[in-house]
Design an enzyme around this catalytic site. Structure first.
Site, short mmCIF file in Angstrom:
data_model
loop_
_atom_site.label_atom_id
_atom_site.label_comp_id
_atom_site.label_asym_id
_atom_site.label_seq_id
_atom_site.Cartn_x
_atom_site.Cartn_y
_atom_site.Cartn_z
N HIS A 199 0.82 -1.22 0.00
CA HIS A 199 0.00 0.00 0.00
C HIS A 199 0.85 1.27 0.00
O HIS A 199 0.52 2.25 0.66
CB HIS A 199 -0.95 0.00 1.20
CG HIS A 199 -1.97 -1.10 1.16
ND1 HIS A 199 -2.50 -1.60 -0.02
CD2 HIS A 199 -2.58 -1.79 2.18
CE1 HIS A 199 -3.37 -2.55 0.27
NE2 HIS A 199 -3.44 -2.69 1.58
N HIS A 239 -9.94 1.20 1.02
CA HIS A 239 -9.72 0.03 1.88
C HIS A 239 -10.78 -0.06 2.98
O HIS A 239 -10.46 -0.37 4.13
CB HIS A 239 -8.32 0.08 2.49
CG HIS A 239 -7.72 -1.26 2.77
ND1 HIS A 239 -8.36 -2.23 3.51
CD2 HIS A 239 -6.52 -1.78 2.42
CE1 HIS A 239 -7.60 -3.29 3.61
NE2 HIS A 239 -6.46 -3.05 2.94
N SER A 240 -12.04 0.17 2.62
CA SER A 240 -13.10 0.05 3.62
C SER A 240 -13.32 -1.41 4.01
O SER A 240 -13.26 -2.31 3.17
CB SER A 240 -14.40 0.64 3.10
OG SER A 240 -14.32 2.05 3.09
N TYR A 241 -13.60 -1.59 5.30
CA TYR A 241 -13.94 -2.89 5.87
C TYR A 241 -15.44 -2.89 6.15
O TYR A 241 -15.91 -2.14 6.99
CB TYR A 241 -13.20 -3.12 7.18
CG TYR A 241 -11.72 -3.41 7.07
CD1 TYR A 241 -11.21 -4.64 7.50
CD2 TYR A 241 -10.82 -2.46 6.60
CE1 TYR A 241 -9.85 -4.90 7.45
CE2 TYR A 241 -9.46 -2.72 6.55
CZ TYR A 241 -8.98 -3.95 6.97
OH TYR A 241 -7.64 -4.22 6.92
N GLN A 292 -9.49 -7.22 -4.78
CA GLN A 292 -8.89 -7.99 -3.70
C GLN A 292 -9.97 -8.25 -2.66
O GLN A 292 -10.50 -7.33 -2.04
CB GLN A 292 -7.74 -7.21 -3.06
CG GLN A 292 -6.95 -7.99 -2.01
CD GLN A 292 -5.87 -8.87 -2.60
OE1 GLN A 292 -5.62 -8.84 -3.80
NE2 GLN A 292 -5.21 -9.65 -1.76
N GLU A 303 -11.55 -4.55 -2.51
CA GLU A 303 -10.66 -3.47 -2.95
C GLU A 303 -10.46 -3.56 -4.46
O GLU A 303 -9.73 -4.43 -4.94
CB GLU A 303 -9.32 -3.56 -2.23
CG GLU A 303 -9.40 -3.58 -0.72
CD GLU A 303 -8.16 -4.18 -0.11
OE1 GLU A 303 -7.07 -3.59 -0.29
OE2 GLU A 303 -8.26 -5.25 0.54
#
Length: 348
Positions: free
Chosen positions: A104, A175-177, A284, A311
């Site tokens: 990243h 990159h949210s979860y 991803q 992602e």
């Protein structure tokens, strides 16, 4: 749009949180630190608003942890093998921050800087960042904007536009979860997922660098073409899952620039469903295998597999794999990509 204080960084910079909503009161909260999505509030089947993304209460939480919750990742999302690559015959070496690899974009990734707010409305905001060639050691000086919009159909749109003065890598992602039962609700293994991909990129070992192969998902636990629970096969005796402690793999979506639905997800408990679309060539899927024990927003307890990531991006290590679509953008050319996440209620 509401603007509130979000704390002070270790560098003494003031961070702000911006609150935007649509006509349905679906709300997003984003901070200029890392152009990060902090909260996404959507009403479940009982009419109760749930926050569907993991995050922290202030900027200090984001500085002190390395999970990249909600952050904009750039210049390059995912991994670059041995933290080196060659463009136009010249080798570039960038920071090592995961074993010998670059993850990243290293310690000075876009997730670590305060972005400038360029435009905003009640439901949209555009962030700007100037990335000098010394910032991450990628070639060229790059200008990048990221626009978040929460549309009236409850779709979160994320649009990226960039340009540089030298040929360079441009491969941003968010990159949210996600946890469709609420960020504080625990494991996502019982939530359902469908990924519209016939193939994925296997990795060589626990370093999660692709082998260069494009492998079929057919007959493997990697197959999400038909909706199934995330946890159904996550402990299968399959080498790829052993390498990464569960799902943390790139799925092959098609040619870059073509908009397509990449995934659907669903939580029976809340009734909340997600449709994710992108014009990127890969996504991803990360099942949150290494979140660890953390305290999130409002004192929520986060654990491994408390959320999942989708992602959208170029394949990992694509800059070093000639058979992968290339993330290199020519000097003066425009980098443009769009990803969207639509939230709705589903019965079933």
């Amino acid at each position: 749009m509401e603007k509130v204080n979000f704390g002070v960084t270790k560098r003494g910079e003031e961070a702000s949180l911006y609150v935007l909503e649509n006509k349905n009161n679906t709300t997003i909260k984003v901070t200029d630190y890392g152009a990060t999505l902090v909260s996404l509030l959507f009403a479940d089947k009982a009419g109760v608003q749930k926050d569907l993304v993991l995050g922290y209460d202030n900027v200090t939480g984001y500085e002190e942890h390395t999970s990249y919750f909600g952050a904009i990742i750039g210049r390059n999302g995912n991994r670059i093998k041995d933290s080196r690559f060659t463009i136009n015959g010249k080798e570039y070496r960038i920071d090592e921050n995961e074993n010998h690899n670059n993850l990243h974009s290293g310690k000075n990734g876009f997730n670590t800087v305060i972005w400038e707010v360029r435009e905003h409305t009640d439901n949209s905001i555009t962030f700007y960042h100037y990335s000098s060639e010394t910032e991450q050691k990628f070639p060229g000086n790059m200008e990048i904007t990221v626009t978040y919009t929460i549309a009236d159909d409850d779709t979160l749109h994320i649009v990226y536009n960039g340009k540089a003065d030298a040929d360079t890598v441009m491969n941003c992602t968010n990159h949210s979860y996600f946890n469709l039962n609420g960020h504080e609700s625990g494991s996502i293994e019982g939530q359902a997922l469908q990924i519209f991909a016939d193939a994925y990129t296997p990795v060589v070992d626990s370093s999660a660098i692709p082998t260069g192969e494009i492998a079929s998902v057919e007959g493997t636990p990697m197959d999400f073409r038909t909706e199934k629970q995330i946890g159904q096969d996550i402990r299968a005796d399959f080498e790829q899952l052993h390498f990464t402690g569960g799902y943390d793999h790139n799925y092959v979506l098609g040619r870059p620039g073509e908009k397509k639905i990449m995934a659907n997800a669903y939580c029976r408990e809340s009734g909340i469903a997600l449709e994710a679309a992108t014009d990127c060539c890969g996504v991803q899927f990360y099942a949150g295998n290494f979140i660890g024990e953390q305290t999130g927003k409002g004192g929520a307890a986060y654990h491994d597999r408390s959320a999942f990531c989708l992602e959208s991006q170029f394949y990992p290590n694509a800059v070093n794999e000639p058979d992968f679509p290339s993330p290199v953008v020519k000097a003066g050319d425009t980098y443009h990509t769009e990803t969207s996440y639509r939230f709705y209620l589903r019965k079933g």
